[in-house]
Design a protein around this motif. Sequence first.
Motif, short mmCIF file in Angstrom:
data_model
loop_
_atom_site.label_atom_id
_atom_site.label_comp_id
_atom_site.label_asym_id
_atom_site.label_seq_id
_atom_site.Cartn_x
_atom_site.Cartn_y
_atom_site.Cartn_z
N TYR A 23 0.94 -1.14 -0.02
CA TYR A 23 0.00 0.02 -0.11
C TYR A 23 0.84 1.18 -0.12
N HIS A 24 1.89 1.42 0.79
CA HIS A 24 2.90 2.29 0.96
C HIS A 24 3.77 2.73 -0.37
N ILE A 201 -5.34 -5.68 7.65
CA ILE A 201 -6.37 -5.32 6.74
C ILE A 201 -7.56 -4.20 7.03
N THR A 202 -7.55 -4.33 8.19
CA THR A 202 -8.25 -2.87 8.70
C THR A 202 -7.85 -1.61 8.73
N LEU A 207 -6.22 4.20 6.50
CA LEU A 207 -4.89 4.99 5.87
C LEU A 207 -5.39 5.32 4.49
N TYR A 208 -6.15 4.62 3.50
CA TYR A 208 -6.40 5.19 2.38
C TYR A 208 -7.49 6.34 2.58
N LEU A 210 -7.65 8.57 4.70
CA LEU A 210 -6.82 9.58 5.32
C LEU A 210 -5.78 10.03 4.08
N ASP A 211 -5.21 9.41 3.41
CA ASP A 211 -4.36 9.62 2.39
C ASP A 211 -4.69 10.30 0.90
N PHE A 212 -6.04 10.26 0.71
CA PHE A 212 -6.25 10.49 -0.42
C PHE A 212 -7.40 11.56 -0.51
N VAL A 213 -7.21 12.39 -1.47
CA VAL A 213 -8.26 13.51 -1.71
C VAL A 213 -9.25 13.17 -2.64
N PHE A 214 -10.36 13.26 -2.26
CA PHE A 214 -11.64 12.67 -3.12
C PHE A 214 -12.56 13.72 -3.76
N GLY A 215 -12.68 14.01 -5.11
CA GLY A 215 -13.31 15.04 -5.70
C GLY A 215 -13.23 14.96 -7.04
N ASN A 216 -13.49 16.27 -7.81
CA ASN A 216 -13.39 16.12 -9.30
C ASN A 216 -12.16 15.78 -9.58
#
Length: 230
Positions: A23-24, A201-202, A207-208, A210-216
Amino acid sequence: MEWKKCYLDVLLVPLSFMITIGYHIWLWYKVRNQPLSTIIGTNNHGRRLWVSTIMEDNDKKNILAVQTLRNTIMGATLMATTSILLCSGLAAVISSTYSVKKPINDSLYGAHGEFMVALKYVTLLLVFLASFMCHSLSIRFINQVNFLINCPPESTVTCDYVSELLEKAFTLNAVGNRLFYSALPLMLWIFGPVLVFVSSITMVPMLYHLDFVFGNSKKKDKMDEIANGV
């Protein structure tokens, strides 16, 4: 009998590490190629703009810069202190054979022989030591930025150089935090490898988010092009 108990440790613990490390690696790839789709890349871009703004108007904003960096140093110092305190506690536990072996004898899954018990505690100790080192180096870089950000505009110190030092500091701080987080599954390994796998796995989906910006996505692609050109 001991080898059969090791089966779960041999299978689940490396698989948990592979999930977290994979993941990292993917996160690092996203930060390098699509920085503004991640929180880390967005924050790095914002800090570069902040350094540029502070150094261009240093006479009015020098106190703001010092206070902001001081708060950052306090946070890194807290994490470094916590890590080294946990290292000291683990070292005390490892030095006592009775204290190390007793909690493991009630474990339901996995091996709890002398070698496996020592491996668990030593691995956990090394992770906390690595976290302490990262936070200590982060404090070192932030201290350098604390001096250089107040240099006069006509000096040889540029905004890009100060921004690079600040980015290294926050990168080390982030690595130290991730190592600290990874110590949680390792602590659960004391009670069995199943808990390590469940914890890993939890943690990855958490972290996903918390780590990614969701938007357009189109807007982020344009901003990524701007960020890569900075």
